[in-house]
Design a protein around this motif. Sequence first.
Motif, mmCIF file in Angstrom:
data_model
loop_
_atom_site.group_PDB
_atom_site.id
_atom_site.type_symbol
_atom_site.label_atom_id
_atom_site.label_comp_id
_atom_site.label_asym_id
_atom_site.label_seq_id
_atom_site.Cartn_x
_atom_site.Cartn_y
_atom_site.Cartn_z
ATOM 1 N N LEU A 261 6.247 14.130 -9.081
ATOM 2 C CA LEU A 261 6.422 13.462 -7.798
ATOM 3 C C LEU A 261 6.270 12.197 -8.175
ATOM 4 O O LEU A 261 5.628 11.163 -8.342
ATOM 5 N N PHE A 262 7.965 11.565 -8.223
ATOM 6 C CA PHE A 262 8.141 10.220 -8.406
ATOM 7 C C PHE A 262 7.964 9.410 -7.147
ATOM 8 O O PHE A 262 8.324 9.764 -5.919
ATOM 9 N N ASP A 263 6.711 8.354 -7.157
ATOM 10 C CA ASP A 263 6.602 7.928 -6.086
ATOM 11 C C ASP A 263 7.203 6.546 -5.580
ATOM 12 O O ASP A 263 6.818 5.646 -6.484
ATOM 13 N N LEU A 264 7.561 6.445 -4.491
ATOM 14 C CA LEU A 264 7.849 4.946 -4.095
ATOM 15 C C LEU A 264 6.822 4.344 -3.003
ATOM 16 O O LEU A 264 6.985 3.501 -2.458
ATOM 17 N N GLU A 265 5.835 5.399 -2.662
ATOM 18 C CA GLU A 265 5.243 5.049 -1.562
ATOM 19 C C GLU A 265 3.907 4.471 -1.919
ATOM 20 O O GLU A 265 3.750 3.103 -2.468
ATOM 21 N N ASP A 266 2.457 5.143 -1.858
ATOM 22 C CA ASP A 266 1.344 4.333 -2.247
ATOM 23 C C ASP A 266 0.922 3.797 -3.541
ATOM 24 O O ASP A 266 0.222 2.888 -3.635
ATOM 25 N N ALA A 267 1.771 4.239 -4.590
ATOM 26 C CA ALA A 267 1.563 4.045 -5.792
ATOM 27 C C ALA A 267 2.357 2.732 -6.088
ATOM 28 O O ALA A 267 2.175 2.080 -7.228
ATOM 29 N N VAL A 268 3.135 2.165 -5.202
ATOM 30 C CA VAL A 268 3.816 1.100 -5.414
ATOM 31 C C VAL A 268 3.564 -0.044 -4.610
ATOM 32 O O VAL A 268 3.505 -0.041 -3.117
ATOM 33 N N ALA A 269 3.264 -1.366 -4.970
ATOM 34 C CA ALA A 269 2.745 -2.184 -4.055
ATOM 35 C C ALA A 269 4.013 -2.719 -3.314
ATOM 36 O O ALA A 269 5.247 -2.711 -3.775
ATOM 37 N N PRO A 270 3.808 -3.533 -2.031
ATOM 38 C CA PRO A 270 4.967 -3.916 -1.335
ATOM 39 C C PRO A 270 6.105 -4.588 -1.963
ATOM 40 O O PRO A 270 7.375 -4.602 -2.030
ATOM 41 N N ASP A 271 5.430 -5.728 -2.755
ATOM 42 C CA ASP A 271 6.404 -6.531 -3.296
ATOM 43 C C ASP A 271 7.279 -5.747 -4.621
ATOM 44 O O ASP A 271 8.247 -6.263 -4.757
ATOM 45 N N GLU A 272 6.893 -4.713 -4.990
ATOM 46 C CA GLU A 272 7.654 -4.059 -5.913
ATOM 47 C C GLU A 272 8.690 -2.930 -5.445
ATOM 48 O O GLU A 272 9.226 -2.278 -6.344
ATOM 49 N N LYS A 273 8.672 -2.604 -4.046
ATOM 50 C CA LYS A 273 9.254 -1.579 -3.531
ATOM 51 C C LYS A 273 10.742 -1.501 -4.033
ATOM 52 O O LYS A 273 11.223 -0.448 -4.429
#
Length: 280
Positions: free
Chosen positions: A32-44
């Motif tokens: 499950l490659f995550d772009l949501e909760d595991a990634v901080a807003p500044d790093e999206k």
Amino acid sequence: MTHRPTRSALYIPGSRDRALDKARGLPVDVILFDLEDAVAPDEKAAARETLEEALAAGGYGPRYKVVRINGLDTDWGAADVAAVAEMACDAVLLPKVNSAADVEALAAQLPDVPIWAMMETPQGILNAAEIAAHPRLEGFVMGTNDLAKELNSRTRAAMRVSLQTCLLAARACAVIAIDGVYNAFKDEEGLRAECDEGRDFGFDGKSLIHPAQVAIANEVFGPSEAEIDLARRQIAAFEDAVAGGQGVAVVDGKIVENLHVETARATLAKAEAIATLEAS
Ligand SMILES: CC(C)(COP(=O)(O)OP(=O)(O)OC[C@H]1O[C@@H](n2cnc3c(N)ncnc32)[C@H](O)[C@@H]1OP(=O)(O)O)[C@@H](O)C(=O)NCCC(=O)NCCSC(=O)C[C@H](O)C(=O)O
Ligand SMILES: [Mg+2]
């Protein structure tokens, strides 16, 4: 319906190069490659690019590659959808799905990619049947952290109704059902107990947050040697019974009817699919 094995589904933050690389060698069934909760807003934005590059580079073999995007109502959702359309992935995972309309909104923007839904809001749980019935829906992943927050519940037992409601909906529509994560990633005993419970409920696998959790999920959600042996004996005994004009056999003191043989055949098919995956 027989799906590829989905015993273990490991979240990998799309922003973490090292973890993205490590996953290439892990014996995990689903990533499950995550772009949501595991990634901080500044790093999206950077995470999106990092993930695009990792998937383009490949090396993930036969693992089921699922990308979790940000919600369509967030600042990042539209760019995530555009990126996923170009990514070498097997499915897209939409968080916080509330209704079939949410699935339809994504389906309209991504014509060819199977859709998985995070089941983690009260509205989503109440609408599980219509969500599972959406023709593009292929999998459910339980989001037990968000669900606990939304329900204000303190235990997994308090989420049983939600877990089983989603499982019912998934089974009614032949949709894959993956249980939620176990947060205490160093507690092997606790993880095993929760995997056992999820397997008893009927889930197809467990979502995970750390590589150390993979082996336990694979073991619990795969058929054991004893289950494979029993399945073979049930099939053989039932075939003998039928040849002798009977509709029921007895194995280990328990009746075996046609429906048990279907389960036995499914167990053997699953074991074979796992063996094929592990040999590749
Ligand atoms: C939990 C972690 C933050 C721990 O990270 P770390 O301290 O780096 O762990 P280790 O030092 O033990 O790591 C050892 C090596 O393993 C690699 N690693 C760690 N985690 C992963 C992973 N998930 N996938 C692949 N590889 C991983 C490290 O890079 C180390 O490798 P090496 O340096 O080569 O030795 C961390 O595990 C983590 O970030 N996990 C994922 C957290 C996450 O994805 N959270 C979001 C999903 S959960 C969720 O949102 C569920 C749902 O929505 C809900 O509502 O419930
Ligand atoms: Mg969540």
